[in-house]
Design an enzyme around this catalytic site. Structure first.
Site, PDB file in Angstrom:
ATOM      1  N   CYS A   1     -38.689 -26.168  51.454  1.00 29.88           N
ATOM      2  CA  CYS A   1     -39.966 -26.356  50.631  1.00 29.88           C
ATOM      3  C   CYS A   1     -40.720 -27.165  51.741  1.00 29.88           C
ATOM      4  CB  CYS A   1     -39.940 -27.187  49.437  1.00 29.88           C
ATOM      5  SG  CYS A   1     -38.638 -28.745  49.543  1.00 29.88           S
TER       6      CYS A   1
ATOM      7  N   GLN B   1     -35.953 -24.207  40.223  1.00 31.06           N
ATOM      8  CA  GLN B   1     -36.837 -24.072  40.754  1.00 31.06           C
ATOM      9  C   GLN B   1     -38.162 -23.851  39.929  1.00 31.06           C
ATOM     10  OE1 GLN B   1     -37.165 -23.028  43.921  1.00 31.06           O
ATOM     11  NE2 GLN B   1     -34.884 -23.320  44.570  1.00 31.06           N
TER      12      GLN B   1
ATOM     13  N   CYS C   1     -60.049 -22.960  36.304  1.00 30.15           N
ATOM     14  CA  CYS C   1     -59.708 -24.174  35.298  1.00 30.15           C
ATOM     15  C   CYS C   1     -60.979 -25.087  35.502  1.00 30.15           C
ATOM     16  CB  CYS C   1     -58.513 -24.977  35.931  1.00 30.15           C
ATOM     17  SG  CYS C   1     -58.174 -26.327  35.196  1.00 30.15           S
TER      18      CYS C   1
ATOM     19  N   CYS D   1     -55.055 -25.910  31.504  1.00 27.61           N
ATOM     20  CA  CYS D   1     -54.198 -25.691  32.793  1.00 27.61           C
ATOM     21  C   CYS D   1     -53.611 -24.348  32.843  1.00 27.61           C
ATOM     22  CB  CYS D   1     -52.771 -26.701  32.545  1.00 27.61           C
ATOM     23  SG  CYS D   1     -51.871 -26.576  34.001  1.00 27.61           S
TER      24      CYS D   1
END
Length: 399
Positions: free
Chosen positions: A357, A238, A51, A134
């Site tokens: 997480c 998620q 990117c 992106c």
């Protein structure tokens, strides 16, 4: 340091390469060499970032790593966090979500003169990077950014920053605009026209009192375990379908043939609905909208799920209550589940699937479970947030 430089042997928590002598080198990959002047001799694991916004954009920190070194970064983060509590564990191969697979993201928007900029903030900065491409967003989300700039030109405040939440649902893209208003007739009509032209599933605006739906031609759902579940605006999901599938697959392996299961911090029911229909499930969640969606969907699908609106931080299940279950699923926020884990450690529950997480709070909770007589069997890293330093995992505990 030799003329060829010091070899990079790992990647630190915030993404810098680390040499054998402890030196930190930004944008260095394992196998690179760092010269005395800080310049980098690229090694076999250093890839060309795909990117053009990297490394300025804060959406990614690790695009210079190839897949094997990125997967090792995830494993090392988990292993390091556990080692701080004296725990060793078998860490399995990481499940990496592919590029352009993020189905949920919150971007920022602000006005700069006559232009509207939308994107992530720069790394370690509040500067907004206007996103022209992106490599992590799902294409259906990214294609909306250019037309959104036109819509927001009439809605953004003159100063300050607003948020643009994008989620890919069963019906298409769900858009949540926060920190802006749409009260005049012309703006209301432009919102309706925009939503219709781009086939949005829903468009909501939060002016500070919660999301208010402005467009929703049919009820928005997300299918979990084959069951359509009503999706409240801004609800947790998620980050990628591939990441969800990896976590669900791992959870099923841990839970096995348990017929009585507790799903704690259940959200919309990602794991509850993934269990076999014959399984009796107790699902607890503090977010009222989420647990009502779960309950309604379970009733409609005639699933044996008891949905309980319960704050597990203030009122965790007791050890005695937990002893009824053959397996427990934990999927807490980043803060972990300190209060609930303390009760779980005192219980007789034989199996625990811990979805996390945050490796640090997971390791803290893992230590409590191990002190309570459980064993950490193995951990599976999951890289849903492609090329970021964000680490997710699923872990198996048994008694």
């Amino acid at each position: 340091m030799s003329d060829e430089g010091e070899r990079v042997i790992g990647v630190a928590a915030r993404g810098d390469g680390i040499t054998a002598d402890g030196r930190h080198a930004p944008l260095a990959a394992p196998g690179d060499r760092v010269r005395a002047d800080g310049s980098i001799i690229e090694g076999a694991h250093h890839q060309t970032p795909p990117c053009r916004h990297f490394p300025e954009c804060g959406g990614c920190q690790l695009q210079h790593l190839d897949d094997p070194s990125y997967a090792k970064f995830l494993s090392d983060r988990i292993g390091s966090a556990l080692s701080q509590h004296g725990i060793e564990a078998d860490i399995r191969d990481a499940a990496l979500s592919p590029p352009r697979s993020r189905r949920r993201a919150t971007l920022h928007a602000e006005r700069r003169g006559r232009q509207v900029h939308i994107g992530f903030t720069a790394e370690r900065s509040h500067q907004l990077v206007d996103m022209m491409e992106c490599e992590i967003l799902h294409p259906e989300l990214f294609r909306l950014l250019s037309p959104l700039r036109g819509l927001l030109a009439a809605m953004l405040p003159r100063t300050g920053r607003s948020d643009v939440g994008l989620t890919l649902t069963d019906q298409g893209v769900d858009v949540l605009l926060t920190g802006m208003s749409a009260d005049d007739l012309a703006t209301i009509e432009s919102i309706t026209g925009f939503a219709r032209r781009h086939s949005l599933a829903r468009l909501s605006i939060d002016e500070g009192l919660g999301p208010e739906t402005r467009w929703e031609p049919e009820p928005v759902t997300i299918t979990l375990g084959g069951v359509p579940v009503a999706m409240p605006a801004g609800a947790f999901l998620q980050a990628t379908a591939e990441g969800e599938a990896a976590l669900v697959e791992t959870m099923r392996e841990i839970v096995g043939d348990a017929m009585m299961v507790a799903d704690l911090f259940a959200g919309l029911g990602t794991f509850a609905f993934a269990l076999p229909p014959a399984t009796k499930v107790y699902a607890a969640e503090a977010a009222r909208d989420a647990i009502l969606s779960l309950k309604t969907a379970a009733n409609r699908a005639q699933r044996q799920i008891f949905a309980d609106h319960r704050d597990l931080y203030r009122r965790p299940l007791t050890a005695q209550e937990l002893g009824r279950f053959a397996a427990v699923i934990l999927d807490p926020p980043r803060a972990g589940a300190k209060e609930q884990v303390a009760e779980l450690a005192r219980s007789t529950t034989p199996r625990v699937a811990y979805i996390s997480c945050n490796p640090s709070t997971f390791a803290r909770d893992a230590a409590t479970l191990c002190e309570g007589g459980m064993r950490l069997d193995w951990v599976r890293p999951v890289g849903q947030f492609r090329w970021s330093t964000h680490v997710e995992l699923a872990a198996s505990f048994s008694r």
